[in-house]
Design a protein around this motif. Structure first.
Motif, short mmCIF file in Angstrom:
data_model
loop_
_atom_site.label_atom_id
_atom_site.label_comp_id
_atom_site.label_asym_id
_atom_site.label_seq_id
_atom_site.Cartn_x
_atom_site.Cartn_y
_atom_site.Cartn_z
N GLN A 10 0.82 -1.20 0.00
CA GLN A 10 0.00 0.00 0.00
C GLN A 10 0.85 1.26 0.00
O GLN A 10 2.04 1.21 0.28
N ASP A 11 0.21 2.40 -0.33
CA ASP A 11 1.00 3.62 -0.34
C ASP A 11 1.23 4.10 1.09
O ASP A 11 0.57 3.64 2.03
N VAL A 12 2.17 5.01 1.22
CA VAL A 12 2.64 5.39 2.55
C VAL A 12 1.51 5.92 3.43
O VAL A 12 1.41 5.58 4.61
N ASN A 13 0.66 6.74 2.82
CA ASN A 13 -0.40 7.34 3.62
C ASN A 13 -1.30 6.28 4.24
O ASN A 13 -1.67 6.35 5.42
N THR A 14 -1.64 5.28 3.43
CA THR A 14 -2.47 4.19 3.94
C THR A 14 -1.75 3.45 5.07
O THR A 14 -2.34 3.09 6.07
N GLN A 15 -0.47 3.24 4.85
CA GLN A 15 0.32 2.54 5.86
C GLN A 15 0.32 3.31 7.17
O GLN A 15 0.09 2.73 8.23
N VAL A 16 0.54 4.63 7.07
CA VAL A 16 0.59 5.42 8.30
C VAL A 16 -0.73 5.32 9.04
O VAL A 16 -0.77 5.08 10.24
N TRP A 17 -1.82 5.45 8.29
CA TRP A 17 -3.13 5.37 8.95
C TRP A 17 -3.36 4.00 9.57
O TRP A 17 -3.89 3.88 10.67
N ALA A 18 -2.97 2.97 8.84
CA ALA A 18 -3.17 1.62 9.35
C ALA A 18 -2.46 1.45 10.69
O ALA A 18 -3.01 0.92 11.66
N ILE A 19 -1.24 1.96 10.73
CA ILE A 19 -0.47 1.86 11.97
C ILE A 19 -1.11 2.70 13.07
O ILE A 19 -1.24 2.27 14.22
N LEU A 20 -1.52 3.91 12.71
CA LEU A 20 -2.09 4.80 13.72
C LEU A 20 -3.36 4.21 14.32
O LEU A 20 -3.61 4.29 15.53
N ILE A 21 -4.18 3.61 13.47
CA ILE A 21 -5.42 3.03 13.98
C ILE A 21 -5.12 1.88 14.92
O ILE A 21 -5.74 1.73 15.98
N GLN A 22 -4.13 1.10 14.55
CA GLN A 22 -3.74 0.02 15.43
C GLN A 22 -3.24 0.58 16.75
O GLN A 22 -3.53 0.07 17.82
N THR A 58 1.87 15.77 8.25
CA THR A 58 1.06 16.86 7.71
C THR A 58 0.21 16.44 6.53
O THR A 58 -0.74 17.13 6.17
N THR A 59 0.51 15.32 5.93
CA THR A 59 -0.31 14.87 4.80
C THR A 59 -1.40 13.90 5.24
O THR A 59 -2.09 13.34 4.41
N LEU A 60 -1.52 13.70 6.54
CA LEU A 60 -2.47 12.70 7.03
C LEU A 60 -3.88 12.91 6.53
O LEU A 60 -4.55 11.97 6.11
N THR A 61 -4.36 14.14 6.59
CA THR A 61 -5.75 14.35 6.22
C THR A 61 -5.91 15.12 4.92
O THR A 61 -7.01 15.47 4.54
N SER A 62 -4.80 15.41 4.25
CA SER A 62 -4.95 16.19 3.02
C SER A 62 -5.15 15.27 1.82
O SER A 62 -5.17 14.06 1.95
N GLY A 63 -5.27 15.89 0.68
CA GLY A 63 -5.61 15.13 -0.53
C GLY A 63 -4.50 14.23 -1.01
O GLY A 63 -3.51 14.01 -0.33
N ASN A 64 -4.66 13.77 -2.24
CA ASN A 64 -3.72 12.77 -2.74
C ASN A 64 -2.42 13.37 -3.26
O ASN A 64 -1.41 12.70 -3.28
N ALA A 65 -2.47 14.62 -3.69
CA ALA A 65 -1.29 15.22 -4.33
C ALA A 65 -0.09 15.12 -3.40
O ALA A 65 0.99 14.72 -3.81
N ALA A 66 -0.33 15.49 -2.15
CA ALA A 66 0.75 15.47 -1.19
C ALA A 66 1.25 14.04 -0.96
O ALA A 66 2.42 13.81 -0.77
N THR A 67 0.31 13.11 -1.03
CA THR A 67 0.67 11.73 -0.79
C THR A 67 1.67 11.26 -1.81
O THR A 67 2.66 10.61 -1.47
#
Lengths: 77, 501
Positions: free
Chosen positions: B196-208, B279-288
């Motif tokens: 998965q892309d980094v943003n998804t990974q970060v969220w997955a970890i954070l939720i855990q 800082t890209t956690l909740t922003s759009g895809n461009a930053a991702t």
């Protein structure tokens, strides 16, 4: 009279079935592996022997797999 | 298949938020930064609705609301979906009229008009007080930390073992499993995670992390979530003061440093810098995407090949990967035999053994194929079928080969006196949905363990009936035709109440 026997139904292809038959022959003196030969793809066997069969079948099939010689020296590194 | 794998991070956090109890959500909505972040995660129609209702204290009926939507099926479906989301997040309150959740309305108004407490968006420190931190340094720090975790997961030799709290999270999330002796092994889920892309990974970890924080670290989930969302609204390169953070959030900051989401010059420093990951956690895809490039290649931005795909596979199972990234090479190493490494590429072969090794770890053939498809070189995309079908099929065959034996515990019923007995009991067992195998000519069938009790009871009942009918004992079980009609009729009526499957 109807009988119900506890065991494991093994679904496999005919090749593997033959391998199991061979195992059965080999261990015939010690234990009975196959309880019932159901059909081409199914065997009814003793549930305690499942792991034994799995490892033996794996081993036999492994022996009969062609491995490219070209790659072997590289794999050793 | 790739679309499923790159499922958007938003769905993860949605699911988490939707599952929260109403009181928790209420508390969350007291924080303007959180409101803004959640608002940003909403689909566009939902955002429209929120904006329309924001300054409306009176509320509006749902029928009026629908009138704003274009009257065709597609738009109405989208509206329903958006409305459903808002209701689940408790953002819309439905009495006689629809209104926004009160605390959400106030906080979000504050947030947009710039009133209220500023602290919600972090307290930036004066610029000239210290010399500003170079953004590239911050990126480098984040990459290093994050890649370290990923390296550890793929088992790169030189990787350091991450901190205990990180380990805790990855094992709890089932991304790795403890194989004893302080050693860890990547799981099927972990491999999926790597794709998965980094943003998804970060969220997955954070939720855990959230799950653990609530239960084991005794952290207040609301404070943790607020902090995550606040991080998402901070500015990259700006330093923020830890003043105004609750003790929980300070503790959290220590942990987030481990993941490379926040940076402090030294431990216990009163200022922190959010990194690009945060800082890209909740922003759009461009930053991702831009952060993705930086993360994937250790040389930031220098070659963008990794992003486009870099793998070429030939029909002879040879694989050429144009990448310098140690991480990508390690991933390849999970399922292929690495051969040579050059300055900008590695060669590898996909062999039976290498694929079997991956399969043993629980990685599926489909996952390997998806990975290869997702990262294949643009040159490969010119071909009619992306991957050589020989390779694709062979990987699947290797997987099937491991499952040559299908084993099922069961009871085998045999030695039926007559064919009609066999037929009747089989019919009953089929109705219960417990038959695993049957053969007419042998008059045998197998039922699952769960079904055995039922079938046995059925036979016993039949036998008792037979006896009471006086047509003989077991020897004559279902022997004559006169008798047959009764049990079958009986059997049918008794079955009608049984759930079929």
């Amino acid at each position: 009279m109807v009988k119900a026997v506890k065991g494991v139904i093994l679904k496999c292809d005919p090749t593997v079935k033959q391998v199991i038959y061979k195992l059965n022959e080999k261990e015939r003196d010690k234990f009975q592996l196959i309880i019932e030969d159901l059909d081409e793809n199914h065997l009814f066997i003793d549930s305690s022997k499942v792991d034994y069969i799995k490892t033996e079948v794996e081993k036999l099939l492994e022996e009969n797999t062609y491995k490219s010689e070209l790659l072997l020296p590289l794999n050793d590194k | 298949m790739p679309t499923r794998i790159v499922s958007h991070f938003k769905t993860n956090i949605y699911d988490y938020l939707e599952a929260l109890p109403k009181t928790t959500l209420e508390k969350l909505y007291e924080e303007p930064a959180t409101c803004l972040a959640i608002f940003r995660l909403l689909p566009s129609i939902a955002r429209q609705l929120v904006m329309s209702l924001l300054f409306d204290k009176e509320g509006i009926s749902k029928n009026d609301l629908i009138k704003w939507i274009k009257n065709d099926k597609e738009s109405l479906d989208k509206f329903d979906e958006a409305f459903d989301k808002l209701t689940k997040l408790q953002m819309i309150e439905q009495n006689e009229k629809l209104t926004l959740n009160e605390s959400f309305r106030y906080s979000f108004q504050d947030c947009l008009t710039g009133c209220g407490s500023r602290q919600s968006f972090g307290i930036p420190l004066e610029k000239h007080k210290s010399k500003p931190l170079d953004i590239s340094l911050l990126d480098q720090y984040a990459i290093e930390k994050w890649e370290n975790i990923l390296h550890f997961m793929v088992g790169t030799e030189k990787s350091n073992v991450p901190s205990a709290s990180v380990l805790e999270v990855v094992t709890k999330a089932n991304l790795m499993r403890d194989i004893g002796g302080g050693k860890y092994e990547i799981t099927n889920k972990g491999f999926q995670f790597l794709l998965q892309d980094v943003n998804t990974q970060v969220w997955a970890i954070l939720i855990q992390y959230l799950d653990i924080a609530g239960v084991m670290l005794n952290m207040n989930v609301v404070e943790v979530l607020n902090f995550f969302f606040m991080l998402g609204s901070l500015e990259l390169g700006q330093d923020y003061s830890v003043e105004g953070l609750t003790p929980t959030q300070r503790q959290l900051l220590d942990d987030l440093e481990n993941y490379g989401l926040a940076y402090r010059r030294k431990k216990g420093s009163t200022r922190y810098y959010p990194t690009r990951l945060a800082t890209t956690l909740t922003s759009g895809n461009a930053a991702t995407v831009s952060s993705n490039v930086n993360i994937d290649n250790t040389d930031a931005g220098e070659d963008s090949a990794t992003e486009q795909g870099f793998i070429i596979i030939e029909t002879n199972y040879k694989l050429y990967a144009y990448t310098k990234s140690q991480l990508q090479i390690s991933v390849l190493n999970l399922f292929s035999e690495l051969q040579f490494r050059f300055s900008n590429m590695v060669t590898a072969t996909i062999t039976r053994d290498s694929v079997r090794n991956a399969l043993k770890k629980g990685i599926t053939a489909q996952q390997i194929i998806s990975y290869l498809t997702a990262h294949s070189h643009p040159q490969m995309k010119k071909r009619p079928s992306l991957l050589p079908s020989t390779v694709k099929d062979q990987i699947q065959l290797w997987e099937m080969e491991r499952n040559r034996l299908v084993v099922q515990e069961c009871y085998l019923y045999k030695d039926f006196k007559t064919w009609s007995d066999y037929e009747m009991i089989l019919k009953h067992a089929t109705k219960l949905g417990v038959v695993v195998w049957s053969n007419e000519s042998k008059k045998m069938f197998g039922v699952t363990e769960a079904g055995h009790e039922h079938v046995r009871a059925f036979i016993k009942k039949k036998m008792a009936q037979r006896k009471s009918n006086g047509t003989g004992g077991n020897d004559n079980f279902m022997g004559n035709g006169v008798n047959r009609s009764t049990p079958i009729g009986y059997g049918d009526s008794s079955n009608s109440g049984t759930p079929a499957r």
